[in-house]
Design an enzyme around this catalytic site. Structure first.
Site, PDB file in Angstrom:
ATOM      1  CG  HIS A 116      -2.355   0.349   0.868  1.00 44.68           C
ATOM      2  ND1 HIS A 116      -2.694   1.435   0.092  1.00 44.68           N
ATOM      3  CD2 HIS A 116      -3.534  -0.247   1.199  1.00 44.68           C
ATOM      4  CE1 HIS A 116      -4.001   1.495  -0.038  1.00 44.68           C
ATOM      5  NE2 HIS A 116      -4.545   0.470   0.614  1.00 44.68           N
ATOM      6  NE  ARG A 117       6.121   0.010   2.123  1.00 43.06           N
ATOM      7  CZ  ARG A 117       7.302  -0.571   2.388  1.00 43.06           C
ATOM      8  NH1 ARG A 117       8.111  -0.026   3.291  1.00 43.06           N
ATOM      9  NH2 ARG A 117       7.636  -1.690   1.779  1.00 43.06           N
TER      10      ARG A 117
END
Length: 495
Positions: free
Chosen positions: A466-467
């Site tokens: 999700h980064r």
């Protein structure tokens, strides 16, 4: 006056790819053997592959610094080589040379294809060409006993290595090391002649199983045969192909009913070593560092299977299977959504987005789950992807993958449907940013143009970091992959 060269200690070399230790799998020599420069002396297993280690010295083996099963760190002593014994028998004086043993030694020197990374002097003197032998199974088995190849030096080394190992096992472990080393030549001189050795083994042998042919090792590994429990029938106690095949046949016999059906329960402790430890470390790091999320979708794979079948009928020589077509779809999806073809450099707080696609794919082997990497997959056609996937899968199952073939991936494809499961939330292969999983394809009711009908349905799941992106990008990639599975003709638009 000529001064004999001092003993030379060879330490476990740097095996490359950040590997720091290795487990001793099988010694190829014993104390008292004569070795040449670049001769393979031991097989070791790292976190990446089984590697053959050659010795850079010539002389007589005076000490093996680790037993089979021991784990050594890079730089720790491995083998000690002293000057060649002055009274060592010459090849011409070697008694009762068995020509079959020479042939097996030649097969051993042909090697398994494993590469020692970061070390070696070329292996020029330790390699020989494999001699062409009988092609039919019956002829190969018969040739194990009657082959007439002649290599007196190799056969003599086989015989002396066997008896030296037996003699060493009989020496008390508390004996003084220096005294036993000084008398190594004397002990070897007192060893019985090779012709007195009997391959019949009573009980468990005092030395590792003697397997010369890489083919025999591969057959045993593929069928889960413990070579230490196999009774050898070959010359000098060598385990032959027929011995392993007999062990396989014996293992398929129905087991006898236990005398006490409710015996005591035991707890087993299994060392976390080699590949299993590397996998554990990598997955643990992935869980610690990567904030992952998973999204999934059910898709109709009927047309994809039809396209695969049509390709196989029209061009069977290309060998295009389902995995190759899924790989082609992944590569095209990453071209449209490059955010997922990346990694995070935590030290510099940067997202590293790659301009190339090195596609990893999960492959189950006897040693465990490995992820071979198809390099520059973005430059390949579907047929080229199929050929490379087939090549790497074969190497993975035979244990012939080099460490480089298991590193450098930028995205992973995992077809866990082969295990009969529908879905999964897999752990990302660190340091990559995403992994696509494919479940089993089964008949399920599906609505097509307002009518419920049976279709070939599978579930696709995408686990992503999700980064590097948000759910919109991840969902866009997964939806594009799903559309290509449902309608493979989409790929032709930009082909």
């Amino acid at each position: 006056m000529t001064i004999a060269p001092a003993r030379q200690v060879f330490r476990l070399p740097d095996l490359g790819e950040g590997l720091t230790e290795a487990e001793i799998i099988e010694w190829k020599v014993a104390v008292g053997d004569t070795v040449e420069i670049d001769q393979i002396v031991v097989d070791v297993e790292t976190a990446k592959a089984v590697v053959e280690v050659p010795v850079p010295y010539a002389g007589t083996v005076v000490r093996l610094h680790a037993e089979t099963g021991a784990v050594l760190a890079v730089g720790e002593p491995l083998i000690e080589v002293g000057p060649a014994a002055a009274n060592a028998p010459t090849p011409a004086a070697a008694p009762d040379i068995d020509p079959a043993a020479a042939r097996y030694r030649e097969e051993e020197q042909a090697g398994s294809g494993n590469v020692l990374i970061g070390y070696g002097t070329g292996h020029t003197s330790g390699r020989r060409r494999r001699r062409r032998g009988p092609s039919r199974p019956a002829e190969r088995n018969a040739a194990d006993d009657r082959n007439v190849a002649s290599d007196q030096t190799a056969a003599d080394r086989q015989a002396s290595g066997q008896t030296a190992a037996d003699l060493q096992a009989a020496v008390p472990k508390a004996a003084d090391l220096q005294a036993s080393s000084r008398n190594a030549a004397g002990r070897n001189a007192a060893v019985p002649a090779p012709q007195s050795f009997s391959p019949a083994v009573e009980g468990k042998p005092s030395h590792p199983p003697r397997v010369i042919s890489p083919l025999v090792r591969r057959i045993a590994r593929e069928h889960g045969v413990d070579l230490a429990a196999v009774s050898p029938t070959g010359p000098r106690g060598v385990i032959l192909r027929r011995d392993v095949e007999q062990a396989i046949a014996d293992s398929r016999k129905p087991p006898e009913a236990p005398a006490t059906p409710h015996g005591p329960q035991t707890t087993e402790r299994i060392p976390l070593r080699g590949l299993r430890r590397a996998v554990a470390d990598k997955l643990s790091r992935s869980r610690r560092e990567i904030p992952d999320a998973t999204t999934w979708v059910d898709v109709d794979a009927t047309r994809l299977l039809e396209a695969k079948n049509a390709l196989q009928q029209a061009r069977p020589d290309l060998g295009i299977g389902l995995l190759a077509m899924l790989a082609r779809i992944c590569v095209d999806g990453l071209r449209r959504f490059p955010e997922l073809n990346s990694s995070v450099d935590t030290d510099r707080s940067e997202i590293v987005r790659y301009g190339h696609v090195n596609l990893g794919f999960a492959a189950q082997t006897d040693r465990g789950l490995v992820v071979p990497v198809v390099r520059d997959a973005h430059l390949m056609t579907t047929a080229q992807l199929a050929a490379e996937l087939t090549r790497l899968t074969g190497l993975a199952r035979s244990g012939g993958l080099s460490p480089q073939a298991l590193t450098g991936g930028t995205f992973t494809l995992n077809n866990y449907g082969v295990f009969g499961v529908d879905g999964s939330t897999p752990i990302i292969n660190h340091p990559e940013a995403a992994l696509l999983g494919v479940g089993r394809i089964i008949d399920r009711p599906w609505v097509v143009e307002g009518t419920v009908t049976a279709r070939k349905i599978t579930q696709l799941s995408l686990t992503f970091d999700h980064r590097v992106c948000d759910g919109g990008t991840a969902g866009g990639f997964l939806r594009y992959v799903a559309d290509c599975v449902e309608n493979p003709a989409i790929l032709l638009a930009d082909a």
